[in-house]
Design an enzyme around this catalytic site. Structure first.
Site: not given
Length: 341
Positions: A101-103
């Site tokens: 998952l990205d930030a």
């Protein structure tokens, strides 16, 4: 004999999932868990120090005349094996991360410890679907499809209704269903394709373009709306772009305000550990639950086969078949005899 730390590490080998909050990079989550696991492993009680034999000088009284050095064999702890000398038993531990998952996204993040890293790789070679909830907002378009990006365009959204939105979602879902069949590399007119479709195994082989297997609106209150998405081989950037394209199809614009993963394969939000439970004891419990659920799932998928009860019609048919076979064998023997004569 294995030490308590080694026995605890063996119980840690497996898969578990955590809840990654928004605004935190997945590497920071992994590093925090690695640090907590190392602290838990090295905090286990150490084994007693081994004993070694030393020859020590016996004390002599001052009144006695020195008659030479007197030695005696004594068992003493081996200080070379002391933790303060050898250091911690575990200096590093490998924690693998599944589909990342990205930030700016949150939700279920699957991780593996030890041999669980191999299981993690095997898991993502199969057709693993994931569920997301996407929060969107009509009326704005940005350069990166997020609500915090630079605004590129503003538009009206008064003409958008829930029926129009659901028609666009149905159109997108139908187009993706065709892509799912195209990437499956299976003849759609075969029995194999039918059986795979019944079992839910029809899907792309290996890597492919992102595919939506489910798309529906669960909340609509303009300009805000929430979508529930089920997909394969997706990225969070693709999901943000999806919200943008939905806005364009509705003759407007839209941005994605948030992405939350609610399911990754077999792991759901109910299985995810929050930040306060990223400890060795809680992770061990989560991995134990994963192993037990895996065993239960295997048992349920392979039920014991019970012999079917034979009816009178089945018995009659079997007797008729046996009689026909005997008659055919007799006919063949008769022809062979006539030919030989």
């Amino acid at each position: 004999m294995a030490t308590p730390a080694v026995r605890m590490f063996r119980r840690l080998e497996g898969l578990f999932c955590v809840y990654k909050p928004s605004g935190v990079h997945w590497k920071l989550v992994r590093d925090s868990i690695e640090t907590n696991l190392l602290k838990g492993l090295n905090a286990t009680p150490s084994q007693p120090l081994p004993q070694e034999v030393r020859f020590l000088a016996q004390p002599s009284s001052e009144t006695e005349a020195p008659k030479g050095l007197t030695l005696s064999a004594t068992s003493v702890p081996a200080l070379s094996k002391h933790p303060l000398v050898t250091g911690p038993e575990f200096r590093n531990i490998r924690v693998g991360v599944g589909h990342r998952l990205d930030a700016f996204s949150s939700g279920v993040l699957v991780l593996g410890v030890g041999n669980g890293n191999k299981t993690l790789n095997d898991l993502y070679r199969t057709r693993v679907t994931r569920d997301y909830t996407l929060e969107g907002e009509f009326g704005t378009a940005t350069h990166d499809f997020t609500h915090s990006g630079g605004v590129m365009e503003r538009s009206t959204y008064d003409h958008i209704t829930q029926d129009k939105l659901e028609r666009v979602l149905a159109m997108l879902e139908g187009a993706n269903q065709k892509a799912l069949l195209m990437y499956s590399n299976v003849d759609m007119h075969s029995q194999e394709a039918y059986e795979m479709a019944v079992q839910g195994l029809l899907g792309p082989e290996g890597k492919s373009a992102p595919i939506l297997t489910g798309l529906r609106c669960i909340h609509f209150q303009p300009p805000n709306f929430i979508l529930e998405v089920q997909c394969l081989n997706e990225t969070q950037k693709y999901l943000r772009k999806l919200v943008h394209e939905i806005g364009l199809e509705l003759r407007s614009t839209a941005v994605c305000k948030g992405i939350r993963r609610t399911r990754d394969g077999l792991f759901t939000l109910q299985d995810a550990l929050t930040h306060h439970y990223w400890t060795a004891a809680d992770i061990t419990q989560a991995i134990r639950q994963y192993h037990s659920s895996k065993k239960h799932r295997k048992r349920s998928q392979s039920p014991a086969k019970k012999p079917a009860l034979k009816t009178s019609e089945d018995v009659t048919a079997a007797q008729q078949n046996k009689a026909n076979e005997e008659a055919a064998v007799g006919t063949i023997k008769k022809l062979v005899a006539e030919t030989s004569s």
